[in-house]
Design a protein around this motif. Structure first.
Motif, mmCIF file in Angstrom:
data_model
loop_
_atom_site.group_PDB
_atom_site.id
_atom_site.type_symbol
_atom_site.label_atom_id
_atom_site.label_comp_id
_atom_site.label_asym_id
_atom_site.label_seq_id
_atom_site.Cartn_x
_atom_site.Cartn_y
_atom_site.Cartn_z
ATOM 1 N N LEU A 21 -12.486 28.844 -12.740
ATOM 2 C CA LEU A 21 -13.583 29.174 -11.842
ATOM 3 C C LEU A 21 -14.890 29.313 -12.617
ATOM 4 O O LEU A 21 -15.948 28.877 -12.143
ATOM 5 C CB LEU A 21 -13.269 30.458 -11.075
ATOM 6 N N LYS A 22 -14.806 29.895 -13.809
ATOM 7 C CA LYS A 22 -15.990 30.016 -14.655
ATOM 8 C C LYS A 22 -16.531 28.629 -15.001
ATOM 9 O O LYS A 22 -17.737 28.384 -14.943
ATOM 10 C CB LYS A 22 -15.651 30.779 -15.937
ATOM 11 N N ARG A 23 -15.632 27.704 -15.331
ATOM 12 C CA ARG A 23 -16.039 26.340 -15.664
ATOM 13 C C ARG A 23 -16.709 25.656 -14.463
ATOM 14 O O ARG A 23 -17.733 24.990 -14.604
ATOM 15 C CB ARG A 23 -14.832 25.541 -16.134
ATOM 16 N N LYS A 24 -16.146 25.850 -13.276
ATOM 17 C CA LYS A 24 -16.742 25.267 -12.067
ATOM 18 C C LYS A 24 -18.139 25.822 -11.817
ATOM 19 O O LYS A 24 -19.055 25.090 -11.451
ATOM 20 C CB LYS A 24 -15.865 25.551 -10.847
ATOM 21 N N LEU A 25 -18.289 27.134 -12.002
ATOM 22 C CA LEU A 25 -19.589 27.758 -11.765
ATOM 23 C C LEU A 25 -20.624 27.324 -12.803
ATOM 24 O O LEU A 25 -21.801 27.143 -12.464
ATOM 25 C CB LEU A 25 -19.447 29.279 -11.754
ATOM 26 N N ASP A 85 -14.114 36.379 -2.645
ATOM 27 C CA ASP A 85 -13.409 37.643 -2.915
ATOM 28 C C ASP A 85 -12.922 37.710 -4.353
ATOM 29 O O ASP A 85 -13.017 38.757 -4.996
ATOM 30 C CB ASP A 85 -12.230 37.809 -1.949
ATOM 31 N N LEU A 86 -12.425 36.598 -4.864
ATOM 32 C CA LEU A 86 -11.950 36.549 -6.248
ATOM 33 C C LEU A 86 -13.094 36.802 -7.232
ATOM 34 O O LEU A 86 -12.952 37.584 -8.183
ATOM 35 C CB LEU A 86 -11.296 35.195 -6.522
ATOM 36 N N MET A 87 -14.241 36.178 -6.994
ATOM 37 C CA MET A 87 -15.386 36.361 -7.900
ATOM 38 C C MET A 87 -15.872 37.799 -7.881
ATOM 39 O O MET A 87 -16.125 38.389 -8.934
ATOM 40 C CB MET A 87 -16.533 35.413 -7.500
ATOM 41 N N LEU A 88 -15.993 38.376 -6.684
ATOM 42 C CA LEU A 88 -16.489 39.751 -6.580
ATOM 43 C C LEU A 88 -15.483 40.755 -7.145
ATOM 44 O O LEU A 88 -15.879 41.774 -7.706
ATOM 45 C CB LEU A 88 -16.819 40.074 -5.130
#
Length: 128
Positions: free
Chosen positions: A96-100, A35-38
């Motif tokens: 989150l960007k770093r994890k992805l 949900d956070l990403m979208l």
């Protein structure tokens, strides 16, 4: 079986375990952060087409997380084509960007290692 064949087998096993770990990590991100990403990519047309996968099963969620990690890892490809809003990427959470990004490059590395191991095994004759 000699030492080289044993080492090759252990290395292939490590790659397979890495792939299963990668799938587990991607599913964890899919079920906890979807949900956070979208929400942060709501103005991007490429994500708007992929949001239907959110209601699917685990494989659909893997495809969605893989697509989003590709967008975050290689943004210029999508920005040049007008598929991603640059404002969405700038407001995307840094951790989150770093994890992805790590997930994307880890997947690329594991697939490359698997392919190289297969080529090596075929060329030496260990894989029939």
């Amino acid at each position: 079986m000699n030492t080289a064949e044993s080492f090759f087998g252990y290395l292939c096993g490590a790659v397979i375990l890495g792939v299963f770990s990668w799938i587990g990590i991607a599913l964890r991100i899919a079920y906890t952060k979807m949900d956070l990403m979208l929400r942060h990519l709501k103005n991007s047309s490429v994500v708007a087409h992929l949001t239907q996968l959110r209601k699917g099963g685990p494989w659909s969620k893997l495809l969605l997380v893989g697509s989003i990690s590709g967008i975050v890892t290689f943004p210029s490809f999508y920005v040049k084509r007008g598929r991603v809003c640059l404002d969405d990427l700038s407001t995307f959470p840094i951790l989150l960007k770093r994890k992805l990004v790590i997930l994307q490059w880890g997947g690329i590395l594991l697939l490359s290692l698997g392919f190289v191991m297969w080529l090596l095994g075929k060329s030496i004759g260990w894989l029939e």
